[in-house]
Scaffold this motif. Structure first.
Motif, PDB file in Angstrom:
ATOM      1  N   THR A  11      -0.316   6.790   7.050  1.00 16.09           N
ATOM      2  CA  THR A  11       0.739   7.111   6.074  1.00 16.09           C
ATOM      3  C   THR A  11       0.328   6.585   4.700  1.00 16.09           C
ATOM      4  N   GLY A  12       0.867   7.225   3.672  1.00 17.96           N
ATOM      5  CA  GLY A  12       0.395   6.905   2.323  1.00 17.96           C
ATOM      6  C   GLY A  12      -1.051   7.350   2.177  1.00 17.96           C
ATOM      7  N   ALA A  13      -1.405   8.430   2.906  1.00 17.42           N
ATOM      8  CA  ALA A  13      -2.808   8.849   3.024  1.00 17.42           C
ATOM      9  C   ALA A  13      -3.380   9.406   1.736  1.00 17.42           C
ATOM     10  N   ALA A  14      -2.501   9.803   0.804  1.00 18.85           N
ATOM     11  CA  ALA A  14      -2.998  10.353  -0.464  1.00 18.85           C
ATOM     12  C   ALA A  14      -3.161   9.268  -1.522  1.00 18.85           C
ATOM     13  N   GLY A  15      -2.821   8.028  -1.192  1.00 15.92           N
ATOM     14  CA  GLY A  15      -2.950   6.924  -2.148  1.00 15.92           C
ATOM     15  C   GLY A  15      -4.331   6.285  -2.053  1.00 15.92           C
ATOM     16  N   ILE A  17      -5.526   3.198  -1.029  1.00 18.27           N
ATOM     17  CA  ILE A  17      -5.933   2.571   0.232  1.00 18.27           C
ATOM     18  C   ILE A  17      -5.924   3.607   1.358  1.00 18.27           C
ATOM     19  N   GLY A  18      -4.943   4.525   1.312  1.00 22.75           N
ATOM     20  CA  GLY A  18      -4.863   5.574   2.335  1.00 22.75           C
ATOM     21  C   GLY A  18      -6.115   6.443   2.370  1.00 22.75           C
ATOM     22  N   LEU A  19      -6.590   6.862   1.206  1.00 21.97           N
ATOM     23  CA  LEU A  19      -7.795   7.706   1.154  1.00 21.97           C
ATOM     24  C   LEU A  19      -9.001   6.956   1.714  1.00 21.97           C
ATOM     25  N   VAL A  35      -0.500  11.597   6.377  1.00 21.82           N
ATOM     26  CA  VAL A  35       0.928  11.726   6.042  1.00 21.82           C
ATOM     27  C   VAL A  35       1.177  11.159   4.647  1.00 21.82           C
ATOM     28  N   ASP A  36       1.892  11.895   3.845  1.00 22.72           N
ATOM     29  CA  ASP A  36       2.315  11.387   2.529  1.00 22.72           C
ATOM     30  C   ASP A  36       3.475  12.243   2.050  1.00 22.72           C
ATOM     31  N   LEU A  37       4.047  11.869   0.923  1.00 22.32           N
ATOM     32  CA  LEU A  37       5.201  12.589   0.373  1.00 22.32           C
ATOM     33  C   LEU A  37       4.862  14.045   0.074  1.00 22.32           C
ATOM     34  N   GLU A  38       5.838  14.921   0.224  1.00 27.72           N
ATOM     35  CA  GLU A  38       5.741  16.298  -0.255  1.00 27.72           C
ATOM     36  C   GLU A  38       5.310  16.269  -1.725  1.00 27.72           C
ATOM     37  N   ASN A 139       0.012  -2.543  10.113  1.00 25.32           N
ATOM     38  CA  ASN A 139       0.986  -2.397   9.025  1.00 25.32           C
ATOM     39  C   ASN A 139       0.405  -2.959   7.730  1.00 25.32           C
ATOM     40  N   THR A 140       0.687  -2.289   6.607  1.00 22.47           N
ATOM     41  CA  THR A 140       0.251  -2.845   5.324  1.00 22.47           C
ATOM     42  C   THR A 140       1.361  -3.710   4.756  1.00 22.47           C
ATOM     43  N   ALA A 141       1.120  -5.035   4.765  1.00 19.98           N
ATOM     44  CA  ALA A 141       2.014  -5.953   4.037  1.00 19.98           C
ATOM     45  C   ALA A 141       1.358  -6.190   2.684  1.00 19.98           C
ATOM     46  N   ALA A 154      12.323  -7.167  -4.851  1.00 20.15           N
ATOM     47  CA  ALA A 154      12.483  -6.180  -3.776  1.00 20.15           C
ATOM     48  C   ALA A 154      11.161  -5.975  -3.044  1.00 20.15           C
ATOM     49  N   TYR A 155      10.084  -5.847  -3.810  1.00 19.63           N
ATOM     50  CA  TYR A 155       8.757  -5.653  -3.195  1.00 19.63           C
ATOM     51  C   TYR A 155       8.389  -6.851  -2.322  1.00 19.63           C
ATOM     52  N   VAL A 156       8.577  -8.043  -2.884  1.00 20.60           N
ATOM     53  CA  VAL A 156       8.237  -9.269  -2.142  1.00 20.60           C
ATOM     54  C   VAL A 156       9.085  -9.376  -0.867  1.00 20.60           C
ATOM     55  N   SER A 158      10.477  -6.939   0.780  1.00 19.65           N
ATOM     56  CA  SER A 158      10.076  -5.895   1.738  1.00 19.65           C
ATOM     57  C   SER A 158       8.790  -6.287   2.460  1.00 19.65           C
ATOM     58  N   LYS A 159       7.845  -6.874   1.738  1.00 19.15           N
ATOM     59  CA  LYS A 159       6.558  -7.203   2.363  1.00 19.15           C
ATOM     60  C   LYS A 159       6.683  -8.442   3.269  1.00 19.15           C
ATOM     61  N   HIS A 160       7.547  -9.412   2.891  1.00 18.03           N
ATOM     62  CA  HIS A 160       7.842 -10.503   3.840  1.00 18.03           C
ATOM     63  C   HIS A 160       8.464  -9.906   5.107  1.00 18.03           C
ATOM     64  N   PRO A 187      -4.374  -7.893  -5.273  1.00 20.30           N
ATOM     65  CA  PRO A 187      -4.615  -6.708  -6.103  1.00 20.30           C
ATOM     66  C   PRO A 187      -5.872  -5.934  -5.714  1.00 20.30           C
ATOM     67  N   ILE A 188      -5.641  -4.644  -5.506  1.00 16.39           N
ATOM     68  CA  ILE A 188      -6.692  -3.698  -5.104  1.00 16.39           C
ATOM     69  C   ILE A 188      -6.722  -2.588  -6.159  1.00 16.39           C
ATOM     70  N   GLU A 189      -7.899  -2.072  -6.409  1.00 14.39           N
ATOM     71  CA  GLU A 189      -8.072  -1.047  -7.458  1.00 14.39           C
ATOM     72  C   GLU A 189      -7.440   0.287  -7.049  1.00 14.39           C
TER      73      GLU A 189
HETATM   74  N1  LIG Z   1      -2.958  -1.834  -4.549  1.00 11.64           N
HETATM   75  C1  LIG Z   1      -2.656  -3.101  -4.314  1.00 11.64           C
HETATM   76  O1  LIG Z   1      -2.995  -3.990  -5.096  1.00 11.64           O
HETATM   77  C2  LIG Z   1      -1.905  -3.479  -3.062  1.00 11.64           C
HETATM   78  C3  LIG Z   1      -1.839  -4.846  -2.731  1.00 11.64           C
HETATM   79  C4  LIG Z   1      -1.130  -5.206  -1.585  1.00 11.64           C
HETATM   80  C5  LIG Z   1      -0.528  -4.258  -0.801  1.00 11.64           C
HETATM   81  N2  LIG Z   1      -0.604  -2.932  -1.167  1.00 11.64           N
HETATM   82  C6  LIG Z   1       0.058  -1.966  -0.314  1.00 11.64           C
HETATM   83  O2  LIG Z   1      -0.889  -1.009   0.115  1.00 11.64           O
HETATM   84  C7  LIG Z   1      -0.205   0.209   0.445  1.00 11.64           C
HETATM   85  C8  LIG Z   1      -0.926   1.366  -0.205  1.00 11.64           C
HETATM   86  O3  LIG Z   1      -0.824   1.228  -1.613  1.00 11.64           O
HETATM   87  P1  LIG Z   1      -1.950   1.729  -2.640  1.00 11.64           P
HETATM   88  O4  LIG Z   1      -2.452   0.545  -3.344  1.00 11.64           O
HETATM   89  O5  LIG Z   1      -2.891   2.643  -1.966  1.00 11.64           O
HETATM   90  O6  LIG Z   1      -1.013   2.487  -3.692  1.00 11.64           O
HETATM   91  P2  LIG Z   1      -0.858   4.043  -3.989  1.00 11.64           P
HETATM   92  O7  LIG Z   1       0.299   4.157  -4.883  1.00 11.64           O
HETATM   93  O8  LIG Z   1      -2.174   4.565  -4.439  1.00 11.64           O
HETATM   94  O9  LIG Z   1      -0.545   4.663  -2.565  1.00 11.64           O
HETATM   95  C9  LIG Z   1       0.718   4.618  -1.955  1.00 11.64           C
HETATM   96  C10 LIG Z   1       0.955   5.952  -1.261  1.00 11.64           C
HETATM   97  O10 LIG Z   1       2.190   5.890  -0.541  1.00 11.64           O
HETATM   98  C11 LIG Z   1       2.848   7.120  -0.735  1.00 11.64           C
HETATM   99  N3  LIG Z   1       4.289   6.985  -0.545  1.00 11.64           N
HETATM  100  C12 LIG Z   1       5.180   6.357  -1.354  1.00 11.64           C
HETATM  101  N4  LIG Z   1       6.414   6.471  -0.869  1.00 11.64           N
HETATM  102  C13 LIG Z   1       6.312   7.197   0.288  1.00 11.64           C
HETATM  103  C14 LIG Z   1       7.246   7.655   1.234  1.00 11.64           C
HETATM  104  N5  LIG Z   1       8.559   7.414   1.114  1.00 11.64           N
HETATM  105  N6  LIG Z   1       6.806   8.385   2.284  1.00 11.64           N
HETATM  106  C15 LIG Z   1       5.490   8.656   2.416  1.00 11.64           C
HETATM  107  N7  LIG Z   1       4.540   8.237   1.545  1.00 11.64           N
HETATM  108  C16 LIG Z   1       4.960   7.518   0.491  1.00 11.64           C
HETATM  109  C17 LIG Z   1       2.521   7.511  -2.176  1.00 11.64           C
HETATM  110  O11 LIG Z   1       2.754   8.910  -2.397  1.00 11.64           O
HETATM  111  C18 LIG Z   1       1.069   7.108  -2.276  1.00 11.64           C
HETATM  112  O12 LIG Z   1       0.182   8.149  -1.940  1.00 11.64           O
HETATM  113  C19 LIG Z   1       1.237   0.023  -0.020  1.00 11.64           C
HETATM  114  O13 LIG Z   1       2.043  -0.313   1.104  1.00 11.64           O
HETATM  115  C20 LIG Z   1       1.145  -1.162  -0.970  1.00 11.64           C
HETATM  116  O14 LIG Z   1       2.360  -1.852  -1.068  1.00 11.64           O
HETATM  117  C21 LIG Z   1      -1.287  -2.535  -2.265  1.00 11.64           C
END
Ligand SMILES: NC(=O)c1ccc[n+]([C@@H]2O[C@H](COP(=O)([O-])OP(=O)(O)OC[C@H]3O[C@@H](n4cnc5c(N)ncnc54)[C@H](O)[C@@H]3O)[C@@H](O)[C@H]2O)c1
Length: 257
Positions: A11-15, A17-19, A35-38, A139-141, A154-156, A158-160, A187-189
């Protein structure tokens, strides 16, 4: 080829970390449901997997909605007839604003996507894995699941919550052959960090970026591939005795400066 003939939902496959996860699992032989948002760029996820000759399908879904989550698990079973791994990774950063001013709707949305979405993923994929003789959930925390952060309540929270859910799920599901672990990146790029740098820094975003990177013991952000490598390890049989683990991938930043 640790995932030859295995089936993975990401999930979040288009983001960012997902890619990286799509690429990593596909390179190790997994078939993938991305899987990702429409409206998100799921074609990019398909393109990451294509060169590896595995089967890959995309499924638009809002992970905070039970009907969408149950539909993505159904789609996976329809296409592949099995489910071995869930990378429960979709997430949003929410607004950067003090908790006393945080709008209720925004707070709810962050909790719904990041926490409820992770729970729903486990709720609906668990039975499919158990029917298959077992599986693995990652799970991604975040390091924000281990430490507080000003402006990101809210983010903190949710991740806790993801950390707590992971520990409980690991106890409940392992007797039925499903291991559950979490990763905690710093932090990840990816797009998410660009958004947070902008939110904290405005037109000084680049300064925020340099400051955050310099505060990390390794002097840099992590790369999405570095998270994906840990996820693949935890999901694989190499991690057969690892359950309920909360793993940082953060250059050592939670240990202090
Ligand atoms: N980038 C960082 O520094 C970092 C650090 C710690 C944790 N994370 C976590 O890693 C995960 C991936 O984040 P990322 O950095 O790749 O960011 P990103 O924004 O590139 O990717 C997040 C993806 O989740 C999708 N998404 C958002 N809401 C959604 C929903 N309701 N249903 C389905 N998909 C949804 C987005 O469309 C996006 O493609 C997240 O859970 C984020 O909290 C990221």
């Amino acid at each position: 080829m640790r995932f030859q003939d295995k089936v993975v939902i990401i999930t979040g496959a288009a983001g960012g970390i997902g890619l990286a996860a799509v690429r990593r699992f596909a390179s190790e032989g997994a078939h993938i449901l991305a899987v990702d948002l429409e409206g998100s760029d799921l074609d990019a996820a398909i393109a990451e997997a294509d060169p590896f000759g595995v089967k890959v399908f995309s499924q638009p879904a809002d992970c905070s909605q039970a009907s969408d989550v149950s539909a993505y698990v159904e789609r996976c079973l329809d296409e592949f007839g099995r489910l071995d791994v869930l990378f429960n990774n979709a997430g949003i950063e929410g607004r950067i604003i003090g908790l006393m001013d945080y709008p209720e709707d925004d707070f709810d949305q962050v909790i719904n996507v990041n926490l409820r979405g992770v729970w729903l993923g486990m709720k609906y994929s668990g039975p499919a894995m158990i029917a298959n003789g077992g599986g693995s959930i990652v799970n991604t925390a975040s390091t924000a699941g281990l430490l507080g952060a000003r402006g990101l309540s809210a983010y903190v929270a949710s991740k806790h919550g993801v950390v707590g859910l992971t520990k409980s799920a690991a106890l409940e599901l392992v007797p039925q052959g499903v291991r559950v672990n979490a990763v905690c990146p710093s932090p990840i790029e990816t797009r998410m960090m660009r958004s947070l740098e902008q939110g904290f820094g405005g037109d000084q975003a680049e300064m925020i970026r340099k400051d955050l990177a310099s505060r990390n013991p390794m002097g840099r952000y992590g790369e999405p591939d570095e998270v994906a490598a840990l996820v693949a390890f935890l999901a694989s049989d190499d991690a057969s005795y690892i359950n309920g683990g909360i793993y940082t991938v953060d250059g050592g930043s939670v240990n202090g400066r």
